[in-house]
Design a protein around this motif. Structure first.
Motif, PDB file in Angstrom:
ATOM      1  N   THR A  83      -4.700 -15.250 -68.801  1.00  3.98           N
ATOM      2  CA  THR A  83      -4.110 -16.268 -69.654  1.00  3.98           C
ATOM      3  C   THR A  83      -2.614 -16.423 -69.338  1.00  3.98           C
ATOM      4  N   GLN A 141      -6.122 -20.340 -69.409  1.00  8.91           N
ATOM      5  CA  GLN A 141      -7.118 -19.559 -70.135  1.00  8.91           C
ATOM      6  C   GLN A 141      -8.452 -19.704 -69.407  1.00  8.91           C
ATOM      7  N   PRO A 142      -9.407 -18.828 -69.680  1.00 14.43           N
ATOM      8  CA  PRO A 142     -10.703 -18.965 -69.019  1.00 14.43           C
ATOM      9  C   PRO A 142     -11.271 -20.371 -69.237  1.00 14.43           C
ATOM     10  N   GLY A 143     -11.703 -20.991 -68.143  1.00 12.78           N
ATOM     11  CA  GLY A 143     -12.227 -22.346 -68.203  1.00 12.78           C
ATOM     12  C   GLY A 143     -11.177 -23.413 -67.973  1.00 12.78           C
ATOM     13  N   ALA A 144      -9.912 -23.035 -67.977  1.00 14.01           N
ATOM     14  CA  ALA A 144      -8.818 -23.991 -67.764  1.00 14.01           C
ATOM     15  C   ALA A 144      -7.723 -23.315 -66.940  1.00 14.01           C
TER      16      ALA A 144
END
Length: 178
Positions: A83, A141-144
């Motif tokens: 993150t 962040q995870p996914g972005a």
């Protein structure tokens, strides 16, 4: 009176940020206007990342009170980026209540200190204790996550890779003892 609403996504983002910062022993901080991020050891205290530096500790070049910095935290398990967020930098005045609390947290994270009994006194004399307060939403962040590796090129160095090991060395090291 203006009222801000906190969504479930905001709550989960804050939880991810806090948990990642608590578990990781190292984070990367890039002060605004600086070309490169720097790895810093830290502690999580009172809703923010706290770092100690300058003097005989880690350098805090470019981190000044009132400025901002991009903070990236790695996953403790996979060591990859987990993150990132923008932080507002605050300097804690030495000896104050907030400074004392931050120093107590940082003492437990400081490895191999030459003066563990008097480290707080040395930090008060020589160092700065900074708070990196999350300001705004997560930037990673995870996914972005950003595209590409974002890895910096290694610094030029005259160091070389060591020579191959001698052919007989494994036999010497791993032979059965009689």
């Amino acid at each position: 009176m203006e009222r801000t609403t906190t969504t479930a996504a905001d709550f989960l983002d804050r939880a991810l940020l806090e948990e990642a910062a608590k578990k990781s022993g190292l984070l990367w901080v890039q002060p605004a206007g600086q070309p490169q991020a720097r790895a810093l050891w830290h502690a999580w205290h009172d809703g923010a990342v706290v770092v100690v530096g300058d003097g005989a500790e880690q350098p805090l070049h470019g981190l000044t009170a009132g400025s901002t910095a991009a903070v990236t935290v790695r996953s403790k398990d996979k060591w990859g980026r987990l993150t990132g967020w923008t932080a507002r930098v605050e300097e804690l005045p030495a000896g104050g209540e907030a400074w004392q609390g931050a120093v107590e947290e940082l003492k437990g994270k400081r490895l191999n200190a030459p003066d563990t009994d008097t480290i707080g006194e040395r930090w008060a004399r020589e160092c700065r204790v900074l708070r990196l307060v999350p300001a705004g939403p997560l930037t990673e962040q995870p996914g972005a996550m950003p595209d590409g590796s974002l890895a910096e090129a290694p610094m030029p160095t005259p160091a070389t890779t060591r020579e191959p090991i001698p052919a007989g060395l494994p036999r010497l090291l791993f032979k059965k003892r009689r």
